[in-house]
Design a protein around this motif. Sequence first.
Motif, PDB file in Angstrom:
ATOM      1  N   ASN A  84       0.800  -1.217   0.000  1.00  0.00           N
ATOM      2  CA  ASN A  84       0.000   0.000   0.000  1.00  0.00           C
ATOM      3  C   ASN A  84       0.837   1.272   0.000  1.00  0.00           C
ATOM      4  O   ASN A  84       0.670   2.159   0.829  1.00  0.00           O
ATOM      5  CB  ASN A  84      -0.966  -0.007   1.188  1.00  0.00           C
ATOM      6  N   GLU A  85       1.758   1.339  -0.943  1.00  0.00           N
ATOM      7  CA  GLU A  85       2.542   2.536  -1.198  1.00  0.00           C
ATOM      8  C   GLU A  85       2.381   2.911  -2.667  1.00  0.00           C
ATOM      9  O   GLU A  85       2.291   2.040  -3.533  1.00  0.00           O
ATOM     10  CB  GLU A  85       4.021   2.303  -0.876  1.00  0.00           C
ATOM     11  N   SER A  86       2.356   4.182  -2.943  1.00  0.00           N
ATOM     12  CA  SER A  86       2.037   4.653  -4.294  1.00  0.00           C
ATOM     13  C   SER A  86       3.272   4.854  -5.166  1.00  0.00           C
ATOM     14  O   SER A  86       4.176   5.612  -4.802  1.00  0.00           O
ATOM     15  CB  SER A  86       1.279   5.980  -4.214  1.00  0.00           C
ATOM     16  N   PRO A  87       3.299   4.204  -6.348  1.00  0.00           N
ATOM     17  CA  PRO A  87       4.386   4.461  -7.297  1.00  0.00           C
ATOM     18  C   PRO A  87       4.145   5.709  -8.150  1.00  0.00           C
ATOM     19  O   PRO A  87       5.053   6.176  -8.833  1.00  0.00           O
ATOM     20  CB  PRO A  87       4.375   3.210  -8.195  1.00  0.00           C
ATOM     21  N   LEU A  88       2.912   6.226  -8.149  1.00  0.00           N
ATOM     22  CA  LEU A  88       2.552   7.299  -9.069  1.00  0.00           C
ATOM     23  C   LEU A  88       3.417   8.530  -8.811  1.00  0.00           C
ATOM     24  O   LEU A  88       3.569   8.980  -7.675  1.00  0.00           O
ATOM     25  CB  LEU A  88       1.073   7.651  -8.900  1.00  0.00           C
TER      26      LEU A  88
END
Length: 471
Positions: free
Chosen positions: A198-202
């Motif tokens: 639940n970490e964002s690559p965006l």
Amino acid sequence: MADKQTQGQQMWGGRFAAQPSDIMQSINASIDVDKRMVLQDVAGSRAHADMLAECEIISAEDNEAIQGGLDQILTEVAAGTFPYRVELEDIHMNVEARLKEIIGEPAGRLHTARSRNDQVVTDFRLWTRGALGEAQAGMRALQKALVARAGEVTDAVMPGFTHLQTAQPVTLGHHLLAYVEMIERDNGRCADAAQRLNESPLGAAALAGTGFPIDRDMTAEALGFDRPMGNSLDAVSARDFALEALSALAIAATHLSRLAEEIVLWSSAQFNFARLSDEWSTGSSIMPQKRNPDAAELIRAKASLIAGQFASLQGAVKALPLAYAKDLQDDKRLTFEAFDTFGLSVKAMTGMIETISFNREAMRAAAAKGFSTATDLADYLVRELKMPFRDAHHVTGRIVAAAEAEGAELEALPLQSMQAIEPRLTEDVFSVLSVEASAASRQSYGGTSPVRVGEQVDQWKQRLGLETDTA
């Protein structure tokens, strides 16, 4: 074909003078697989456009047009009219191309400060997070079915096995609760995987980040991520979140397979412990008497498929240098198929458990065979005659040999036959030799005693939100 190829190539082909070959187009396209991420792709685009407008990278008017166009795309998806086109390669370019058809020039600004590399893995993380939640819900339903059935058979005695040989009597409720415990660990592994992914690559863009003054915290929060990923190279190349998810599924499917194997054995004429309902049985084309446990057998096979999909994804990732490589295109196919297979398997298992009937008499009779209370006799010798356990083990072995020679189970062996081996034995020894007495005596925490099993059933019902039998 050239015109269709041009539609896709114009999204990225400025430095190319020739079109891709038809075969290159076929091997490169992934829309048939990744169109399942259309909702995630639109969600990511919404968050990205809002952030670009907030950071004054695009105008509020362009963002309003983009959001309106994305609304229409969602309407088309829901209606089944969205025009998926293979020449546009993947879901990301399909959405962007359709957005341009709807709103024109502002659509071209949506891809500012992002790449398909961070876009695809953002979509994939969002999809996997949701799929893990669905897998957990399926496992919860199976746990509820197992606990409900265990509550009906807390005192039903059956043989416990080691090496598939009769070992000691256990209760059927205890046996079913063993799978509840396994599935709880499976659920925990899925929850852990969901938390870690639940970490964002965006915002990582192609691999190095972007020169635009973006706000990655804003997009992470909008998409329900805990935080942005801290390294852009890792963000676009990491697939350990999918590996971890498939690993959790493979272990959970292994537990389903073990339970399926027991159903296959129990429903055979040789065991006669259980009978699958008509809903979960099939017949033979030539043998009219057959009731085949095909659903259970298929679950065994599907567990192997899921394990294979995990191994295939691991093989695809293991030798890749940083950052992105096209090998990763197949990560979604493998992951989607694994979750589909698991979801079907866990639903089938739940249906079987809810409707299976148990033959308590056959189980009790089998539990009484094979000298299953021999350990109880040894414990009795230790407890009542104060023998060292190793001596008691030896004496019990001699009594079992005597019973075997007389063709009798321990419970039916005459007292004088036992006294010929250990003269101090009295009629009281028979109080521990029935299978019911054996099971009832196992009252240590986690033991098979009906009292302990009833307590565990009530605890599980409370944890799972089921009604308990206690006031």
